[in-house]
Motif scaffolding. Structure first.
Motif, PDB file in Angstrom:
ATOM      1  N   LEU A 103      60.079  14.618 -43.425  1.00 36.44           N
ATOM      2  CA  LEU A 103      58.782  15.286 -43.354  1.00 36.44           C
ATOM      3  C   LEU A 103      57.660  14.268 -43.231  1.00 36.44           C
TER       4      LEU A 103
ATOM      5  N   ALA B 261      62.880  19.665 -46.684  1.00 33.30           N
ATOM      6  CA  ALA B 261      62.159  19.740 -47.957  1.00 33.30           C
ATOM      7  C   ALA B 261      63.127  19.727 -49.138  1.00 33.30           C
ATOM      8  N   ARG B 262      64.290  20.330 -48.970  1.00 30.72           N
ATOM      9  CA  ARG B 262      65.264  20.353 -50.061  1.00 30.72           C
ATOM     10  C   ARG B 262      65.812  18.958 -50.366  1.00 30.72           C
TER      11      ARG B 262
ATOM     12  N   ALA C 262      55.923  18.402 -48.642  1.00 31.47           N
ATOM     13  CA  ALA C 262      56.203  19.824 -48.414  1.00 31.47           C
ATOM     14  C   ALA C 262      55.131  20.714 -49.014  1.00 31.47           C
ATOM     15  N   GLU C 263      54.469  20.246 -50.078  1.00 35.86           N
ATOM     16  CA  GLU C 263      53.413  21.049 -50.705  1.00 35.86           C
ATOM     17  C   GLU C 263      52.179  21.176 -49.830  1.00 35.86           C
TER      18      GLU C 263
ATOM     19  N   THR D 126      53.543  27.698 -48.739  1.00 35.83           N
ATOM     20  CA  THR D 126      53.884  26.327 -48.362  1.00 35.83           C
ATOM     21  C   THR D 126      55.388  26.181 -48.176  1.00 35.83           C
ATOM     22  N   LEU D 127      55.744  25.114 -47.495  1.00 32.03           N
ATOM     23  CA  LEU D 127      57.157  24.818 -47.278  1.00 32.03           C
ATOM     24  C   LEU D 127      57.869  24.561 -48.605  1.00 32.03           C
ATOM     25  N   ALA D 128      57.179  23.939 -49.540  1.00 31.03           N
ATOM     26  CA  ALA D 128      57.785  23.677 -50.849  1.00 31.03           C
ATOM     27  C   ALA D 128      58.100  24.969 -51.577  1.00 31.03           C
TER      28      ALA D 128
ATOM     29  N   ALA E 232      61.240  26.471 -50.035  1.00 33.96           N
ATOM     30  CA  ALA E 232      62.430  25.712 -50.416  1.00 33.96           C
ATOM     31  C   ALA E 232      62.819  25.978 -51.863  1.00 33.96           C
TER      32      ALA E 232
END
Length: 218
Positions: free
Chosen positions: A82, A32-33, A86-87, A132-134, A137
């Motif tokens: 991904l 995600a980064r 990521a969101e 979330t993953l976002a 991150a």
């Protein structure tokens, strides 16, 4: 970490936060980064950035790919990225992809504490489903934990008991009586004497029922 089980306490809740799920979150945070424009990333790059084992990542990414969370490309210049943005990936989805939910030890004993462990697992699932993953991150997770609402805060308010028609509630009547007494003017003395001398009013029904005196015929 000691693996000695304590009597009456579960080892893990329904949604397990094992080493496998933690490593999977770290690996996807690295993806995600890099962002959607970062291109494909090899497992070697992820392992170096997060200090993980490449062999271990291969097992994790196999499950993540089957869950649709990552996409892969083989050959020179291949790697992983991904699947959804990521969101749109929650941490609960990552955990569920690499760790199948299992009932915790001691959660099916038939005792009164079974509901406690079940609710603990549900609280973990609800929290991870809201992150979330976002957000991980970007470092926007601190302060998200909230204590569950107390039972008396969620219970509906009880309806007040009805009072007879024309009768005021005791507390309201007690508060209103002194003020009403202070505001009401005293009747004049002659009005009080006239009211006492006047005959009481009778209803039409009472008048109809009252016997009529007979006059003597001449």
């Amino acid at each position: 970490m000691s693996h000695t089980a304590r009597v009456g306490l579960p080892a893990e809740p329904d949604m397990r936060l094992s080493t496998r799920s933690r490593y999977a979150v770290l690996a996807l945070v690295e993806l995600a980064r890099r962002g959607p424009d970062g291109g494909l990333i090899t497992l070697g790059e992820i392992a170096a950035a997060q200090m993980l084992s490449v062999a271990y990542l291969e097992q994790l990414f196999g499950r993540l790919r089957r869950a649709g969370l990552v996409e892969s490309a083989r050959g020179p210049g291949g790697g992983y990225r991904l699947g959804p943005p990521a969101e749109r990936i929650t941490i609960a989805q990552v955990v569920e992809a690499v760790d199948e939910p299992m009932p915790p030890e001691g959660s099916d004993t038939g005792g009164p504490a079974d509901a406690l462990w079940a609710e603990l697992g549900e609280q973990i699932r609800l929290f991870l489903s809201a992150v979330t993953l976002a957000e991980v991150a970007a470092g926007r997770v601190a302060g998200r934990a909230r204590a569950p609402a107390a039972p008396d805060e969620t219970a509906p308010a009880q309806a007040a008991a009805p009072t007879p028609h024309g009768a005021a509630a005791p507390a309201a009547a007690a508060r209103a009586t002194p003020a009403a007494t202070a505001r009401a003017p005293a009747p004049p003395a002659h009005a009080a004497r006239q009211a006492a001398a006047a005959p009481p009013e009778r209803s039409p029904g009472a008048l109809a029922a009252e016997p009529v005196p007979h006059r003597a015929l001449p």
